[in-house]
Design a protein around this motif. Structure first.
Motif, PDB file in Angstrom:
ATOM      1  N   GLN A  10      40.656  34.190  36.549  1.00  0.00           N
ATOM      2  CA  GLN A  10      40.580  34.851  37.734  1.00  0.00           C
ATOM      3  C   GLN A  10      39.217  34.381  38.518  1.00  0.00           C
ATOM      4  OE1 GLN A  10      42.339  37.086  38.943  1.00  0.00           O
ATOM      5  NE2 GLN A  10      40.973  37.497  40.658  1.00  0.00           N
ATOM      6  N   TYR A  87      46.159  42.979  33.652  1.00  0.00           N
ATOM      7  CA  TYR A  87      46.219  42.399  35.308  1.00  0.00           C
ATOM      8  C   TYR A  87      47.498  42.710  35.827  1.00  0.00           C
ATOM      9  CZ  TYR A  87      42.072  39.791  34.455  1.00  0.00           C
ATOM     10  OH  TYR A  87      40.632  39.373  34.438  1.00  0.00           O
ATOM     11  N   GLU A 110      39.137  41.177  43.567  1.00  0.00           N
ATOM     12  CA  GLU A 110      39.711  42.103  42.628  1.00  0.00           C
ATOM     13  C   GLU A 110      38.655  43.401  42.568  1.00  0.00           C
ATOM     14  OE1 GLU A 110      37.061  40.881  38.685  1.00  0.00           O
ATOM     15  OE2 GLU A 110      38.622  39.254  39.381  1.00  0.00           O
ATOM     16  N   GLN A 112      37.786  46.265  39.213  1.00  0.00           N
ATOM     17  CA  GLN A 112      37.747  46.482  37.626  1.00  0.00           C
ATOM     18  C   GLN A 112      37.640  47.971  37.596  1.00  0.00           C
ATOM     19  OE1 GLN A 112      35.096  43.772  36.275  1.00  0.00           O
ATOM     20  NE2 GLN A 112      36.607  42.301  35.543  1.00  0.00           N
ATOM     21  N   VAL A 130      42.662  45.445  36.037  1.00  0.00           N
ATOM     22  CA  VAL A 130      42.226  44.707  37.249  1.00  0.00           C
ATOM     23  C   VAL A 130      43.225  44.917  38.247  1.00  0.00           C
ATOM     24  CG1 VAL A 130      41.431  42.486  38.058  1.00  0.00           C
ATOM     25  CG2 VAL A 130      41.055  43.285  35.883  1.00  0.00           C
ATOM     26  N   HIS A 131      42.914  45.368  39.448  1.00  0.00           N
ATOM     27  CA  HIS A 131      43.521  45.253  40.829  1.00  0.00           C
ATOM     28  C   HIS A 131      43.476  44.249  41.593  1.00  0.00           C
ATOM     29  CE1 HIS A 131      43.508  50.138  40.372  1.00  0.00           C
ATOM     30  NE2 HIS A 131      43.914  49.576  39.298  1.00  0.00           N
ATOM     31  N   LEU A 132      44.084  43.396  41.945  1.00  0.00           N
ATOM     32  CA  LEU A 132      44.072  42.301  42.893  1.00  0.00           C
ATOM     33  C   LEU A 132      44.456  42.751  44.284  1.00  0.00           C
ATOM     34  CD1 LEU A 132      45.417  39.299  40.525  1.00  0.00           C
ATOM     35  CD2 LEU A 132      43.028  40.300  40.867  1.00  0.00           C
TER      36      LEU A 132
END
Length: 245
Positions: A10, A87, A110, A112, A130-132
């Motif tokens: 990441q 993820y 990102e 968290q 974790v958001h992307l």
């Protein structure tokens, strides 16, 4: 290090290939490996140079060993590293109208969040998710689904962890266990599903109190599963399973 592939990938530059091991480890991963292995940072760096390609080919284990769990608790939590980090299953934007997808760039923006994962055999475990987010089309990719313009779209397939609240996930084998119990109960009683869900949450709570350790005592979120979350887990899993047919 194979447990930390996503954490290693990441922070890397946006155009790096996901199929090749990066040359440089992030500081947090470097410090974790150095302290948990009682090695200097230079030694870890040299070791990574030798074994990185082998490590990158190893499949990511769905379970962590007892030794790994102890190492993460002693040396990883303060660095933001745990044995379970969820993820999104995609590394690039999958919106075909988006320029990020068209250029094949990795998602790097990102967010968290601390979470708790409820497992079948090990109880409640501390974890991160974790958001992307795509900077171009503003799609927010989370572990179970993506969100764009307030529309929540689940990915294809059945996820290994079912999200039942903002900060709580249920591992798939536990969700299947609850589903089986609730379906069996319906065959022998006229009681509604919510009663069976209540029994599932109570039984899980009893089992949790008999565990020899509780990794979530120091975590931000507790280890209690509510009846509503068991029921939500049942409904989500049933809908996802039906969608596969």
């Amino acid at each position: 290090a194979s447990l930390l592939k996503d954490d290693i990938l990441q922070p890397q530059p946006q155009r790096i290939s996901v199929s090749c091991a990066p040359d440089v480890l992030p500081d947090s991963v470097m410090k974790f490996l150095a302290t948990s292995l009682d090695m200097s940072s230079d030694a870890v760096d040299n070791l990574w140079y030798i074994v990185k390609d082998v490590v990158w080919e190893l499949p990511m284990s769905a379970e962590t060993s007892t030794e790994d769990e102890v190492a993460f608790k002693l040396h990883g939590h303060e660095l933001g590293l745990v044995g379970h980090t969820l993820y999104p299953p995609v590394k690039t934007c999958i919106n075909h109208d988006c320029t990020t997808w068209q250029h094949g760039r990795l998602l790097k923006k990102e967010e968290q969040c601390r979470i708790v994962i409820f497992t079948h055999s090990e109880g409640a475990k501390p974890a991160w998710t974790v958001h992307l987010k795509c900077r171009e089309c503003n799609t927010n990719y989370q572990f179970n689904y993506s969100v764009k313009d307030q529309l929540q779209t689940y990915y294809s397939g059945i996820p290994q962890h079912i999200q039942v609240s903002d900060h709580q996930f249920v591992k798939l084998n536990l969700a299947m266990h609850w589903m089986n119990l609730m379906q069996i109960a319906q065959l022998f009683t006229d009681l509604c599903y919510s009663v069976s869900a209540t029994n599932c949450s109570h039984l899980y709570g009893i089992a949790q109190t008999h565990r020899t350790h509780d990794d979530t005592n120091h975590w931000q979120f507790g280890n209690v599963i509510m009846t509503e979350q068991v029921w939500d887990c049942f409904v989500i899993l049933a809908l996802l399973d039906d969608h596969q047919l």
